[in-house]
Design a protein around this motif. Structure first.
Motif, PDB file in Angstrom:
ATOM      1  N   VAL A   6       0.848  -1.197   0.000  1.00  0.00           N
ATOM      2  CA  VAL A   6       0.000   0.000   0.000  1.00  0.00           C
ATOM      3  C   VAL A   6       0.881   1.243   0.000  1.00  0.00           C
ATOM      4  CG1 VAL A   6      -2.069  -0.915   1.085  1.00  0.00           C
ATOM      5  CG2 VAL A   6      -0.138  -0.239   2.513  1.00  0.00           C
ATOM      6  N   ASN A   7       0.403   2.271  -0.685  1.00  0.00           N
ATOM      7  CA  ASN A   7       1.057   3.576  -0.710  1.00  0.00           C
ATOM      8  C   ASN A   7       2.425   3.597  -1.400  1.00  0.00           C
ATOM      9  OD1 ASN A   7      -0.712   5.401   0.170  1.00  0.00           O
ATOM     10  ND2 ASN A   7       0.069   5.598   2.254  1.00  0.00           N
ATOM     11  N   ALA A   8       2.773   2.539  -2.115  1.00  0.00           N
ATOM     12  CA  ALA A   8       4.058   2.525  -2.805  1.00  0.00           C
ATOM     13  C   ALA A   8       4.041   3.485  -3.993  1.00  0.00           C
ATOM     14  CB  ALA A   8       4.382   1.109  -3.275  1.00  0.00           C
ATOM     15  N   GLY A   9       2.829   3.774  -4.505  1.00  0.00           N
ATOM     16  CA  GLY A   9       2.723   4.676  -5.657  1.00  0.00           C
ATOM     17  C   GLY A   9       2.239   3.976  -6.914  1.00  0.00           C
ATOM     18  N   LYS A  10       1.565   2.832  -6.745  1.00  0.00           N
ATOM     19  CA  LYS A  10       1.086   2.072  -7.906  1.00  0.00           C
ATOM     20  C   LYS A  10       0.096   2.881  -8.738  1.00  0.00           C
ATOM     21  CE  LYS A  10      -0.526  -1.075  -5.192  1.00  0.00           C
ATOM     22  NZ  LYS A  10      -0.035  -0.421  -3.961  1.00  0.00           N
ATOM     23  N   SER A  11      -0.889   3.462  -8.048  1.00  0.00           N
ATOM     24  CA  SER A  11      -1.914   4.214  -8.792  1.00  0.00           C
ATOM     25  C   SER A  11      -1.310   5.441  -9.456  1.00  0.00           C
ATOM     26  CB  SER A  11      -3.054   4.612  -7.853  1.00  0.00           C
ATOM     27  OG  SER A  11      -3.686   3.454  -7.358  1.00  0.00           O
ATOM     28  N   SER A  12      -0.345   6.083  -8.774  1.00  0.00           N
ATOM     29  CA  SER A  12       0.315   7.250  -9.378  1.00  0.00           C
ATOM     30  C   SER A  12       1.052   6.839 -10.650  1.00  0.00           C
ATOM     31  CB  SER A  12       1.318   7.861  -8.395  1.00  0.00           C
ATOM     32  OG  SER A  12       0.700   8.156  -7.169  1.00  0.00           O
ATOM     33  N   LEU A  13       1.737   5.710 -10.603  1.00  0.00           N
ATOM     34  CA  LEU A  13       2.472   5.233 -11.777  1.00  0.00           C
ATOM     35  C   LEU A  13       1.510   4.803 -12.887  1.00  0.00           C
ATOM     36  CD1 LEU A  13       5.206   4.459 -13.061  1.00  0.00           C
ATOM     37  CD2 LEU A  13       4.931   2.188 -12.048  1.00  0.00           C
ATOM     38  N   TRP A  34      11.435   1.297  -8.425  1.00  0.00           N
ATOM     39  CA  TRP A  34      11.974   1.881  -7.193  1.00  0.00           C
ATOM     40  C   TRP A  34      11.474   3.306  -7.139  1.00  0.00           C
ATOM     41  CZ3 TRP A  34      14.073  -0.863  -3.491  1.00  0.00           C
ATOM     42  CH2 TRP A  34      14.908  -0.236  -2.525  1.00  0.00           C
ATOM     43  N   ASN A  35      10.312   3.477  -6.501  1.00  0.00           N
ATOM     44  CA  ASN A  35       9.552   4.725  -6.654  1.00  0.00           C
ATOM     45  C   ASN A  35       9.859   5.747  -5.551  1.00  0.00           C
ATOM     46  OD1 ASN A  35       7.620   6.342  -7.979  1.00  0.00           O
ATOM     47  ND2 ASN A  35       6.028   5.700  -6.534  1.00  0.00           N
ATOM     48  N   LYS A  36       9.478   6.971  -5.813  1.00  0.00           N
ATOM     49  CA  LYS A  36       9.612   8.117  -4.895  1.00  0.00           C
ATOM     50  C   LYS A  36      11.072   8.534  -4.721  1.00  0.00           C
ATOM     51  CE  LYS A  36       5.419   6.809  -2.346  1.00  0.00           C
ATOM     52  NZ  LYS A  36       4.660   6.887  -1.110  1.00  0.00           N
ATOM     53  N   VAL A  37      11.885   8.362  -5.767  1.00  0.00           N
ATOM     54  CA  VAL A  37      13.286   8.775  -5.640  1.00  0.00           C
ATOM     55  C   VAL A  37      13.421  10.295  -5.522  1.00  0.00           C
ATOM     56  CG1 VAL A  37      14.325   6.748  -6.733  1.00  0.00           C
ATOM     57  CG2 VAL A  37      13.582   8.667  -8.152  1.00  0.00           C
ATOM     58  N   ASP A  38      12.338  11.029  -5.848  1.00  0.00           N
ATOM     59  CA  ASP A  38      12.395  12.493  -5.670  1.00  0.00           C
ATOM     60  C   ASP A  38      12.545  12.867  -4.193  1.00  0.00           C
ATOM     61  OD1 ASP A  38       9.164  13.340  -4.970  1.00  0.00           O
ATOM     62  OD2 ASP A  38       9.570  11.378  -5.835  1.00  0.00           O
ATOM     63  N   LEU A  39      12.233  11.948  -3.305  1.00  0.00           N
ATOM     64  CA  LEU A  39      12.378  12.232  -1.872  1.00  0.00           C
ATOM     65  C   LEU A  39      13.792  11.964  -1.379  1.00  0.00           C
ATOM     66  CD1 LEU A  39       8.971  10.813  -0.566  1.00  0.00           C
ATOM     67  CD2 LEU A  39       9.586  13.192  -1.065  1.00  0.00           C
ATOM     68  N   CYS A  60      12.584   5.599 -10.090  1.00  0.00           N
ATOM     69  CA  CYS A  60      11.485   6.311 -10.722  1.00  0.00           C
ATOM     70  C   CYS A  60      10.800   7.238  -9.736  1.00  0.00           C
ATOM     71  CB  CYS A  60      10.515   5.238 -11.243  1.00  0.00           C
ATOM     72  SG  CYS A  60       8.844   5.752 -11.540  1.00  0.00           S
ATOM     73  N   SER A  61      10.185   8.262 -10.256  1.00  0.00           N
ATOM     74  CA  SER A  61       9.299   9.071  -9.430  1.00  0.00           C
ATOM     75  C   SER A  61       7.987   9.259 -10.178  1.00  0.00           C
ATOM     76  CB  SER A  61       9.916  10.444  -9.128  1.00  0.00           C
ATOM     77  OG  SER A  61       8.912  11.290  -8.584  1.00  0.00           O
ATOM     78  N   ALA A  62       6.962   8.617  -9.668  1.00  0.00           N
ATOM     79  CA  ALA A  62       5.652   8.771 -10.305  1.00  0.00           C
ATOM     80  C   ALA A  62       5.179  10.208 -10.137  1.00  0.00           C
ATOM     81  CB  ALA A  62       4.650   7.795  -9.695  1.00  0.00           C
ATOM     82  N   ARG A  63       5.720  10.906  -9.125  1.00  0.00           N
ATOM     83  CA  ARG A  63       5.291  12.288  -8.902  1.00  0.00           C
ATOM     84  C   ARG A  63       5.894  13.224  -9.944  1.00  0.00           C
ATOM     85  NH1 ARG A  63       4.617  14.622  -3.131  1.00  0.00           N
ATOM     86  NH2 ARG A  63       2.719  13.427  -3.463  1.00  0.00           N
ATOM     87  N   THR A  64       7.218  13.153 -10.175  1.00  0.00           N
ATOM     88  CA  THR A  64       7.845  14.076 -11.138  1.00  0.00           C
ATOM     89  C   THR A  64       7.881  13.499 -12.556  1.00  0.00           C
ATOM     90  OG1 THR A  64      10.068  13.173 -10.877  1.00  0.00           O
ATOM     91  CG2 THR A  64       9.399  14.865  -9.300  1.00  0.00           C
TER      92      THR A  64
HETATM   93  N1  LIG Z   1       7.053  12.145  -3.307  1.00  0.00           N
HETATM   94  C1  LIG Z   1       6.431  11.202  -3.990  1.00  0.00           C
HETATM   95  N2  LIG Z   1       5.218  10.800  -3.609  1.00  0.00           N
HETATM   96  C2  LIG Z   1       4.585   9.838  -4.337  1.00  0.00           C
HETATM   97  C3  LIG Z   1       5.188   9.253  -5.470  1.00  0.00           C
HETATM   98  N3  LIG Z   1       4.325   8.306  -5.972  1.00  0.00           N
HETATM   99  C4  LIG Z   1       3.250   8.339  -5.170  1.00  0.00           C
HETATM  100  N4  LIG Z   1       3.400   9.248  -4.178  1.00  0.00           N
HETATM  101  C5  LIG Z   1       2.444   9.570  -3.117  1.00  0.00           C
HETATM  102  O1  LIG Z   1       2.252   8.410  -2.332  1.00  0.00           O
HETATM  103  C6  LIG Z   1       0.899   8.315  -1.896  1.00  0.00           C
HETATM  104  C7  LIG Z   1       0.318   6.989  -2.317  1.00  0.00           C
HETATM  105  O2  LIG Z   1       0.274   6.946  -3.745  1.00  0.00           O
HETATM  106  P1  LIG Z   1      -0.680   5.980  -4.550  1.00  0.00           P
HETATM  107  O3  LIG Z   1      -0.359   6.122  -5.978  1.00  0.00           O
HETATM  108  O4  LIG Z   1      -2.094   6.142  -4.114  1.00  0.00           O
HETATM  109  O5  LIG Z   1      -0.112   4.578  -4.017  1.00  0.00           O
HETATM  110  P2  LIG Z   1      -0.764   3.127  -4.113  1.00  0.00           P
HETATM  111  O6  LIG Z   1      -1.414   2.869  -2.807  1.00  0.00           O
HETATM  112  O7  LIG Z   1       0.405   2.211  -4.318  1.00  0.00           O
HETATM  113  O8  LIG Z   1      -1.696   3.129  -5.253  1.00  0.00           O
HETATM  114  C8  LIG Z   1       0.187   9.527  -2.482  1.00  0.00           C
HETATM  115  O9  LIG Z   1       0.150  10.545  -1.523  1.00  0.00           O
HETATM  116  C9  LIG Z   1       1.069   9.901  -3.653  1.00  0.00           C
HETATM  117  O10 LIG Z   1       0.967  11.266  -3.983  1.00  0.00           O
HETATM  118  C10 LIG Z   1       6.501   9.698  -5.853  1.00  0.00           C
HETATM  119  O11 LIG Z   1       7.101   9.253  -6.838  1.00  0.00           O
HETATM  120  N5  LIG Z   1       7.062  10.670  -5.080  1.00  0.00           N
END
Ligand SMILES: Nc1nc2c(ncn2[C@@H]2O[C@H](COP(=O)(O)OP(=O)(O)O)[C@@H](O)[C@H]2O)c(=O)[nH]1
Ligand SMILES: [Mg+2]
Length: 442
Positions: free
Chosen positions: A228-235, A326-331, A346-350
């Motif tokens: 959970v919260n790894a960023g799957k939906s964002s990617l 390997w997500n959220k490397v922007d952090l 990767c950064s799904a955010r940037t």
């Molecule tokens: N800083 C940062 N935050 C991210 C990134 N990808 C996702 N998030 C944040 O992580 C949280 C969970 O993302 P979400 O895509 O819903 O994750 P999921 O539960 O795996 O589907 C959200 O607040 C996103 O904005 C990323 O690459 N960088």
């Protein structure tokens, strides 16, 4: 040639409104029935030439102003006399025209009946007839290309040649049954077996490329999994280039799986976003996680999304080609350690690194679809497997010196399975299955 059949009619263009709507008639009475309703503007046109006409109902009222063309059989799509009416694409008008034609003696066509008639009249073999359905259904350029090869008769012609080779061997084996003095000695058996070997190899090649062809037609299924919260939906949203999935900082947001289709480099890719794996807190989430596991099982490729800044990671995954994202490397997280295997930072955010994720999917998807054979429909696999079984048994029988009766039996089974694939004496049920999947008017 053309048996006497009733005249069928259907709207050939898709349901809904459009600039043009086409109605098709086929059968002995097609011209007679259409002519009853057409008032030509000027002289009636020659065959295969469009003429302008008013379509009038039984009371002489004008229903539409249209273009009409006739294709005399057997040089027509169905092999029968065909008439096409190109009117305005308004469903009300088109349905009224069809109703008038039915009142004048035509019958509403069943799904696929025009193509079925083309097959029954010998215009195309069965593999070509089903190619029409595949071409209409194709969702990617690659799938359409495969359907066009099928439509051109590539599979049918290849199978017919294989069948001839088998029939020739079968004839020699039958001779040994009828004339015992022509018995098959070991040398003769080896010689006949050698003639079957290339046929067997070609069948094996077609079968080997079937799975790849399915990937080409159905697309390659790429499932995003991870905690959970790894960023799957964002990617998922990044890859689709649209905000499909809901993204929140709350864990457990995605509960159902979501699917999105994209076409990359001629291959359809079906992306699936799933609920994150963890100890669920509620019934809906638990059900979602169950589905995630099911989706991962059904995947061709997996994207294992990992929060590089830490957080939960434990997920058990089925054996599939997997890329660790390997997500959220922007952090400011460290790069992926070697032990995670094939990975992309990767950064799904940037959006950083997303192109590399996509490149990995494209190369894997292309590889999966690369060795496609034109034996691309489920029916082809079943038929070819029967052919392969018969050929293998016959060839081994020849080598082992088994009775010619047995060998002839196996050769006949192989040869008949090929005949069924091409569509010689097809059972009613097979036709029903193939053509009922078409849309009406095809
Ligand atoms: N800083 C940062 N935050 C991210 C990134 N990808 C996702 N998030 C944040 O992580 C949280 C969970 O993302 P979400 O895509 O819903 O994750 P999921 O539960 O795996 O589907 C959200 O607040 C996103 O904005 C990323 O690459 N960088
Ligand atoms: Mg999610």
């Amino acid at each position: 040639m053309g048996l006497e059949r009733d005249t069928i009619v259907a709207i050939a263009t898709p349901a809904g409104r459009g600039a043009v709507g086409i109605i098709r008639l086929s059968g002995d009475q097609a011209v007679a029935i259409a002519t009853r309703h057409l008032v030509w503007r000027g002289a009636s046109p020659a065959a295969r030439q469009l003429g302008r006409a008013r379509f009038v109902d039984g009371a002489g009222e004008v229903v539409d102003e249209l273009l009409a063309v006739r294709f005399p059989g057997p040089a027509s799509y169905t092999g029968e006399s065909v008439v096409e009416l190109h009117g305005h694409g308004n469903p009300l008008l088109m349905e009224r025209i069809v109703a008038e034609l039915v009142r004048s003696g035509a019958r509403l066509a069943r799904p696929g009946e025009f193509t079925e008639r083309a097959f029954l009249n010998g215009k195309v073999d069965l593999t070509q007839a089903e190619a029409v359905g595949a071409l209409i259904a194709a969702r990617s350029e690659g799938a359409a290309r495969l359907a066009r090869r099928l439509l051109a008769g590539e599979l049918g012609a290849g199978l017919a040649a294989l069948r001839e080779a088998i029939v020739a061997v079968e004839a020699e084996v039958e001779a040994a049954i009828d004339f015992p003095e022509e018995e098959i000695d070991p040398a003769g058996g080896a010689r006949l077996a050698a003639r079957l070997a290339p046929v067997e190899a070609e069948v094996a090649r077609l079968l080997a490329g079937h799975a790849a062809a399915r990937h080409r037609i159905d697309g390659v299924r790429v499932v995003l999994v991870g905690a959970v919260n790894a960023g799957k939906s964002s990617l998922f949203n990044r890859l689709l280039e649209e905000e499909r999935a809901i993204v929140t900082p709350e864990a457990g947001t995605t509960r159902d799986y979501l699917e999105g289709r994209v076409e990359w480099a001629g291959v359809e890719v079906r992306l699936v976003d799933t609920a994150g794996m963890r100890e669920a807190t509620g019934a809906a989430e638990r059900a979602g996680i169950e589905r995630s596991r099911g989706e991962a099982e059904g995947a061709d490729l997996l994207l294992h999304v990992v929060d590089a800044t830490g957080g939960p990671r434990a997920v058990s995954l089925p054996e599939r080609p997997t890329l660790v994202v390997w997500n959220k490397v922007d952090l400011g997280a460290p790069p992926p350690p070697a032990e995670v295997g094939e990975a992309v930072a990767c950064s799904a955010r940037t959006g950083a690194g997303v192109a590399s994720v996509r490149a990995w999917i494209v190369s894997r998807a292309q590889a999966a679809a690369a060795d496609e054979s034109v034996a691309c429909l489920p029916r082809h696999r079943l038929g070819l497997e029967a052919v392969a079984r018969g050929l293998r048994a016959a060839r081994q029988g020849l080598i082992q010196g088994l009775s010619p009766e047995l060998i002839a039996f196996e050769l006949r089974a192989a040869q008949e399975a090929l005949g069924e694939l091409i569509g010689e004496r097809p059972p009613e049920a097979v036709l029903e299955q193939i053509f009922s999947r078409f849309c009406i008017g095809k």
